[in-house]
Design an enzyme around this catalytic site. Structure first.
Site, PDB file in Angstrom:
ATOM      1  N   ASP A 263       0.784  -1.242   0.000  1.00 54.97           N
ATOM      2  CA  ASP A 263       0.000   0.000   0.000  1.00 54.97           C
ATOM      3  C   ASP A 263       0.818   1.296   0.000  1.00 54.97           C
ATOM      4  OD1 ASP A 263      -1.944  -1.919   0.220  1.00 54.97           O
ATOM      5  OD2 ASP A 263      -2.711  -1.258   2.156  1.00 54.97           O
TER       6      ASP A 263
ATOM      7  N   ASP B 168      -4.835  -0.580  -1.760  1.00 57.50           N
ATOM      8  CA  ASP B 168      -6.242  -0.452  -1.410  1.00 57.50           C
ATOM      9  C   ASP B 168      -6.945   0.061  -2.661  1.00 57.50           C
ATOM     10  OD1 ASP B 168      -6.272  -1.256   1.233  1.00 57.50           O
ATOM     11  OD2 ASP B 168      -6.824   0.694   2.038  1.00 57.50           O
TER      12      ASP B 168
ATOM     13  N   HIS C 114     -10.735   0.874  -3.096  1.00 61.54           N
ATOM     14  CA  HIS C 114     -12.099   0.885  -2.552  1.00 61.54           C
ATOM     15  C   HIS C 114     -13.117   1.408  -3.562  1.00 61.54           C
ATOM     16  CE1 HIS C 114     -10.662  -0.333   1.317  1.00 61.54           C
ATOM     17  NE2 HIS C 114      -9.917   0.751   1.478  1.00 61.54           N
TER      18      HIS C 114
ATOM     19  N   LYS D 116      -6.965  -4.740  -3.222  1.00 59.58           N
ATOM     20  CA  LYS D 116      -7.691  -5.266  -2.060  1.00 59.58           C
ATOM     21  C   LYS D 116      -8.684  -4.229  -1.561  1.00 59.58           C
ATOM     22  CE  LYS D 116      -4.013  -4.027   1.236  1.00 59.58           C
ATOM     23  NZ  LYS D 116      -4.745  -3.130   2.130  1.00 59.58           N
TER      24      LYS D 116
ATOM     25  N   CYS E 163      -1.680  -2.429   7.796  1.00 62.04           N
ATOM     26  CA  CYS E 163      -1.647  -3.350   6.651  1.00 62.04           C
ATOM     27  C   CYS E 163      -0.340  -4.136   6.551  1.00 62.04           C
ATOM     28  CB  CYS E 163      -1.953  -2.600   5.365  1.00 62.04           C
ATOM     29  SG  CYS E 163      -3.640  -1.916   5.390  1.00 62.04           S
TER      30      CYS E 163
END
Length: 196
Positions: free
Chosen positions: A9, A51, A53, A104, A146
């Site tokens: 990340d 990430d 989202h 993710k 993370c």
């Protein structure tokens, strides 16, 4: 037997100036690139997570409701929304050195890279197994969230794990040290990249 670097990340929203910026994040991004360029034969594969989202929902409760304050434990302000600049890799990361990209948190909370899927749709554990990866080095952001979750999942999958402490940045010093201690207690190694 092969060895992988897992870059966790290192995104604009997790570095200085981002929605959830971590002090030292930009420096870690640059240091990871230097590490890879200085050790071109150290890893059989380099894998990086982001990430990623969804914009149109709360991502399984991960994003705080618009009329509520995030608690910064289970709920967070919107961050790393797919397709935005905040979700992109920090510019100091040389993406040409990354072999496999993992996304993710698509519609659900996700901290560990092991909860993500590769660009070709495979779960990360399946990709690692196909490559015969038995050892991983873990670097990135954030040490206490993370990075911690990814290292513990790597250990849980039966792999040897090192966290390179000079190539991670955390939200807070105390919780980051606690995370590194937890990883070591679980059987991981915490080392300095320059001495490995």
């Amino acid at each position: 037997m092969s060895r992988a670097l897992l870059i966790i990340d290192v995104q604009n929203d997790f570095t200085e100036g981002g929605a959830l910026g971590v002090d030292g994040g930009a420096a870690v991004a640059a240091a990871i690139t230097r590490h890879l360029r200085s050790h071109p034969d150290l890893y059989d594969v380099v894998i990086a997570s982001r990430d990623w989202h969804d914009e149109d929902n709360d991502n399984g409760g991960h994003f705080a409701k618009p009329d509520a304050e995030p608690d910064f434990v289970a709920t967070w302000p919107p961050h790393c929304v797919a397709g935005t600049d905040g979700a992109e890799y920090h510019p100091a990361i040389d993406t040409g050195l990354i072999d496999i990209h993992v996304r993710k948190g698509q519609g659900v909370p996700a901290y560990s890279i092991f909860e993500g899927t590769t660009d070709d749709g495979r779960p990360l554990p399946a990709a690692l197994d196909a490559l015969g990866v038995t050892e991983v080095d873990v670097v990135g952001i954030a040490t206490d969230y993370c990075v911690r979750a990814s290292a513990l999942d790597a250990l849980g999958s039966g792999r040897e794990v090192r966290v390179l402490r000079d190539l991670v940045a955390g939200v807070a010093a105390e919780s980051s040290e606690a995370a590194l201690h937890e990883i070591a207690q679980a059987g991981g190694r915490v080392e300095v990249a320059g001495r490995s």
